[in-house]
Scaffold this motif. Sequence first.
Motif, mmCIF file in Angstrom:
data_model
loop_
_atom_site.group_PDB
_atom_site.id
_atom_site.type_symbol
_atom_site.label_atom_id
_atom_site.label_comp_id
_atom_site.label_asym_id
_atom_site.label_seq_id
_atom_site.Cartn_x
_atom_site.Cartn_y
_atom_site.Cartn_z
ATOM 1 N N ALA A 155 41.519 35.543 40.348
ATOM 2 C CA ALA A 155 42.483 35.511 39.239
ATOM 3 C C ALA A 155 42.418 36.796 38.419
ATOM 4 O O ALA A 155 43.456 37.335 38.020
ATOM 5 C CB ALA A 155 42.215 34.291 38.350
ATOM 6 N N ARG A 156 41.225 37.307 38.184
ATOM 7 C CA ARG A 156 41.075 38.552 37.421
ATOM 8 C C ARG A 156 41.759 39.705 38.147
ATOM 9 O O ARG A 156 42.510 40.472 37.560
ATOM 10 C CB ARG A 156 39.602 38.865 37.189
ATOM 11 C CG ARG A 156 39.372 40.066 36.259
ATOM 12 C CD ARG A 156 37.943 40.559 36.285
ATOM 13 N NE ARG A 156 37.604 41.230 37.529
ATOM 14 C CZ ARG A 156 38.038 42.454 37.881
ATOM 15 N NH1 ARG A 156 38.850 43.113 37.095
ATOM 16 N NH2 ARG A 156 37.657 42.991 39.022
ATOM 17 N N THR B 94 45.608 39.275 38.162
ATOM 18 C CA THR B 94 46.146 39.614 36.846
ATOM 19 C C THR B 94 46.181 41.125 36.660
ATOM 20 O O THR B 94 47.195 41.687 36.202
ATOM 21 C CB THR B 94 45.298 38.957 35.733
ATOM 22 O OG1 THR B 94 45.335 37.536 35.918
ATOM 23 C CG2 THR B 94 45.818 39.303 34.357
ATOM 24 N N SER C 154 51.358 34.775 38.719
ATOM 25 C CA SER C 154 50.713 33.509 39.051
ATOM 26 C C SER C 154 49.916 33.678 40.333
ATOM 27 O O SER C 154 50.086 34.643 41.080
ATOM 28 C CB SER C 154 51.736 32.382 39.209
ATOM 29 O OG SER C 154 52.569 32.614 40.319
ATOM 30 N N LEU D 128 49.153 33.119 35.414
ATOM 31 C CA LEU D 128 48.157 34.109 35.015
ATOM 32 C C LEU D 128 48.486 34.773 33.688
ATOM 33 O O LEU D 128 47.631 35.390 33.080
ATOM 34 C CB LEU D 128 48.016 35.182 36.111
ATOM 35 C CG LEU D 128 47.489 34.670 37.439
ATOM 36 C CD1 LEU D 128 47.552 35.774 38.496
ATOM 37 C CD2 LEU D 128 46.069 34.146 37.292
ATOM 38 N N ARG D 129 49.732 34.687 33.283
ATOM 39 C CA ARG D 129 50.118 35.276 31.977
ATOM 40 C C ARG D 129 51.205 34.486 31.336
ATOM 41 O O ARG D 129 51.766 33.603 31.860
ATOM 42 C CB ARG D 129 50.506 36.739 32.120
ATOM 43 C CG ARG D 129 51.447 37.051 33.267
ATOM 44 C CD ARG D 129 51.692 38.535 33.344
ATOM 45 N NE ARG D 129 52.124 38.856 34.698
ATOM 46 C CZ ARG D 129 53.248 39.484 34.965
ATOM 47 N NH1 ARG D 129 54.038 39.878 34.012
ATOM 48 N NH2 ARG D 129 53.585 39.750 36.209
#
Length: 159
Positions: A108-109, A112, A118, A158-159
Motif C-alpha cells: 500500500a505504501r 500510494t 486504490s 489509498l487516498r
Amino acid sequence: MSPAAVRIAAVGDAAAVSELLRAYHEHTEAEKVAHGLQEFGPLAPAYAAEVDAAAFPGADVLLAERDSQIIGMVVLRVDGADAEIKRLWVIPAARGAGAGGALLAEAARRATAAGAASLRLSVWDWRHGAIGLYRSRGFVEVASWEVRERLVCLRMPLR
C-alpha cells in the motif's frame, strides 16, 4: 519473535521467490481440488512457467524476512491509478505473526507513492483468514472483475 522486515526482491532472490511461488501454487491447486473445482494434477502451464521464471514484468516482488529467513512474498503491479497485488503468501510456519500485514502495508505504501488511488486483489472465497486480514486493513468487497467463480474481489482506497 522479531517482526518481519519487508524489502524489494533482488536478482539473488530468484530461487527463494520460485520456491515461494511453487508452494503458493501447489497449496492453491490442492485447495481447488478440496473445494471441487478441479481434479488433482500437475500445475497448469501458466503457473509452472511463473514458478520457473519467477518474473513479473512491470511489477515489484516484495519479500518478508524474519531472522534472515525469507518467509513470505507479494507481487505489486501499479498501472496509473490502479494497483493490484497478487500471490500474497506467507509460509505456514510463520503465519499469525504479522508478516502478511507487513507485506500489505508495504504494498500500500509503494502503491500510494506511485500515485495509485486504490489497491485491489482477488482471493478464493474459502480463504477466510486471508479475507479477514484484508478487511482489517481496509479492503471492501466490490463487483467482480474475475471470470472464475468463487473469487472474491476486494479494493482498498489509498487516498
